[in-house]
Scaffold this motif. Structure first.
Motif, PDB file in Angstrom:
ATOM      1  N   VAL A 157      26.160  12.274  10.310  1.00  0.00           N
ATOM      2  CA  VAL A 157      26.999  13.361   9.800  1.00  0.00           C
ATOM      3  C   VAL A 157      26.367  14.717  10.083  1.00  0.00           C
ATOM      4  O   VAL A 157      27.037  15.645  10.569  1.00  0.00           O
ATOM      5  CB  VAL A 157      27.257  13.189   8.287  1.00  0.00           C
ATOM      6  N   GLU A 158      25.080  14.854   9.793  1.00  0.00           N
ATOM      7  CA  GLU A 158      24.416  16.142  10.025  1.00  0.00           C
ATOM      8  C   GLU A 158      24.464  16.510  11.502  1.00  0.00           C
ATOM      9  O   GLU A 158      24.692  17.675  11.858  1.00  0.00           O
ATOM     10  CB  GLU A 158      22.977  16.096   9.531  1.00  0.00           C
ATOM     11  N   LYS A 159      24.259  15.518  12.362  1.00  0.00           N
ATOM     12  CA  LYS A 159      24.291  15.788  13.803  1.00  0.00           C
ATOM     13  C   LYS A 159      25.684  16.222  14.234  1.00  0.00           C
ATOM     14  O   LYS A 159      25.833  17.155  15.034  1.00  0.00           O
ATOM     15  CB  LYS A 159      23.865  14.535  14.563  1.00  0.00           C
ATOM     16  N   LEU A 160      26.715  15.559  13.711  1.00  0.00           N
ATOM     17  CA  LEU A 160      28.081  15.922  14.077  1.00  0.00           C
ATOM     18  C   LEU A 160      28.414  17.337  13.620  1.00  0.00           C
ATOM     19  O   LEU A 160      28.986  18.133  14.386  1.00  0.00           O
ATOM     20  CB  LEU A 160      29.077  14.934  13.475  1.00  0.00           C
ATOM     21  N   VAL A 161      28.064  17.661  12.372  1.00  0.00           N
ATOM     22  CA  VAL A 161      28.354  19.008  11.862  1.00  0.00           C
ATOM     23  C   VAL A 161      27.613  20.058  12.685  1.00  0.00           C
ATOM     24  O   VAL A 161      28.172  21.099  13.040  1.00  0.00           O
ATOM     25  CB  VAL A 161      27.992  19.106  10.369  1.00  0.00           C
ATOM     26  N   MET A 162      26.346  19.790  13.016  1.00  0.00           N
ATOM     27  CA  MET A 162      25.589  20.724  13.854  1.00  0.00           C
ATOM     28  C   MET A 162      26.212  20.838  15.241  1.00  0.00           C
ATOM     29  O   MET A 162      26.293  21.925  15.832  1.00  0.00           O
ATOM     30  CB  MET A 162      24.139  20.263  13.959  1.00  0.00           C
ATOM     31  N   MET A 163      26.699  19.726  15.752  1.00  0.00           N
ATOM     32  CA  MET A 163      27.296  19.706  17.082  1.00  0.00           C
ATOM     33  C   MET A 163      28.551  20.577  17.153  1.00  0.00           C
ATOM     34  O   MET A 163      28.880  21.119  18.213  1.00  0.00           O
ATOM     35  CB  MET A 163      27.625  18.255  17.451  1.00  0.00           C
ATOM     36  N   THR A 164      29.279  20.709  16.024  1.00  0.00           N
ATOM     37  CA  THR A 164      30.470  21.564  16.036  1.00  0.00           C
ATOM     38  C   THR A 164      30.111  23.008  16.355  1.00  0.00           C
ATOM     39  O   THR A 164      30.963  23.773  16.810  1.00  0.00           O
ATOM     40  CB  THR A 164      31.211  21.511  14.682  1.00  0.00           C
ATOM     41  N   VAL A 165      28.844  23.365  16.130  1.00  0.00           N
ATOM     42  CA  VAL A 165      28.370  24.731  16.419  1.00  0.00           C
ATOM     43  C   VAL A 165      27.665  24.795  17.766  1.00  0.00           C
ATOM     44  O   VAL A 165      27.926  25.677  18.581  1.00  0.00           O
ATOM     45  CB  VAL A 165      27.416  25.220  15.305  1.00  0.00           C
TER      46      VAL A 165
END
Length: 371
Positions: A157-165
């Motif tokens: 989840v953290e990686k996905l949220v960071m990836m959105t940026v």
């Protein structure tokens, strides 16, 4: 007042904006309490893999308490498991994802014969059993983990949220792949007899992402899922979704199941674009409150405009049956609010607004006001 309905007709009418004889207690959140598991002779982890046990446990809230829904599949990790993730079965009631198997979205794949993949045939078997057992009169509302959460499970989840940026194209690719998977699984659930689907997207909570992130990385895929699965859908997102509501109402889903916002505010924000389902607290009220408190809160939800009354999240194992029965009784005994009586509606909303401000339950803006 309409004529008495079957539970399935009542739930479908409520979710799709029709007339009902009373606001249905059609709760699609998991209600696998200790007492209901004993009634169904169910155990963990077998209830995840035995279609008959799954069906019996899904139907137990109806058989014992009169809750007008059967929800097979009790966890939101099944989809990630089918996509290759390992689950932590030490927590056998709701096994969480133990590892994330993908680093590149282009590698996300699933078996060609999804109908026979992982635990999916057990869920489909339970749906089939329930449809035949109740001859369609009890609404079957299976959960399906929604795309943003599935993508977060397989990537982190953290990686996905960071990836959105940091890498939005990669984020879109991962969520798009998850959406295609969810569409295929949702169509299977529908084909086997689900009356309503319950896409749950807890990682899309306003506690984790901003309204802008929801609009760019979640909304298009909710819309795609809604367009491509021909079954009524209740979207569930946990936590604070107050600032997401203007986007959620454009999702194409039929109903929104909410957690933290007050019912009157959700009703006000969604207008007639969506129906709404909520929201009995599962932290204090359902496990620790009195039946009268549960009854009164249910009446409050109905007065504030919900179309279906349900819990804010899965109920805890120690939730007493008397509280579940009080919730059902309140639904059956409370008149459906008259939307043609403006004074009645204004009075209910005004009382709710004053109460929520006085008790400081939420903060909807800098001054705590919703307007």
């Amino acid at each position: 007042m309409t004529v008495e309905m079957t539970p399935t007709r009542r739930a479908l009418a409520a979710v799709l904006g029709g007339k009902v004889d009373y606001v249905p207690p059609a709760n699609p959140l998991a209600q696998t309490t200790k007492e209901l598991m004993e009634f169904a002779k169910a155990s963990w982890p077998k209830a995840h893999t035995d279609p008959k046990m799954m069906a019996d446990l899904a139907a137990a809230p109806w058989e014992v308490c009169g809750i007008e829904a059967a929800r097979p599949q009790f966890d939101i990790s099944l989809e990630a498991e089918v996509l290759g993730c390992r689950l932590d079965w030490n927590k056998s009631d709701r096994p969480p994802v133990a590892d994330h198997v993908y680093t590149d979205p282009k590698d996300i794949t699933w078996p060609d014969d999804l109908e026979q993949a992982g635990r999916i045939p057990h869920v489909l078997g339970a749906i089939d059993i329930l449809r035949k057992r109740y001859a369609g009169d009890l609404p079957i509302i299976p959960v399906i983990t929604a795309p943003f959460t599935v993508a977060g499970h397989v990537l982190g989840v953290e990686k996905l949220v960071m990836m959105t940026v940091t890498d939005p194209d990669k984020a879109h690719a991962a969520i798009s792949a998850a959406t295609d998977f969810c569409i295929e699984y949702g169509r299977l659930q529908t084909a086997y007899g689900a009356h309503i689907l319950f896409p749950a997207d807890p990682s899309a909570s306003g506690d984790l992402i901003s309204p802008g992130t929801y609009e760019e990385f979640v909304l298009p895929y909710h819309k795609k899922f809604a367009r491509n699965v021909s079954c009524p859908k209740i979207l569930h997102i946990c936590g604070h979704t107050e600032r997401l509501l203007p986007h959620i109402k454009r999702s194409g889903m039929d109903c929104f199941s909410f957690d933290s916002p007050p019912a009157w505010y959700v009703r006000q924000q969604l207008g007639n674009a969506m129906r709404c389902l909520g929201s009995l607290d599962v932290i204090d009220l359902m496990p620790g409150g009195t039946p009268k408190q549960v009854y009164d809160r249910t009446v409050q939800c109905i007065r504030e405009g919900v179309d279906v009354v349900g819990t804010a999240c899965d109920v805890s194992t120690g939730t007493p049956l008397e509280n579940l029965k009080a919730y059902v009784r309140a639904c059956r005994e409370t008149p459906v609010p008259d939307s043609d009586d403006p004074e009645d509606c204004v009075r209910a909303i005004g009382m709710a607004r004053a109460r929520m401000k006085a008790e400081r339950k939420i903060v909807l803006g800098d001054d705590g006001d919703a307007f």
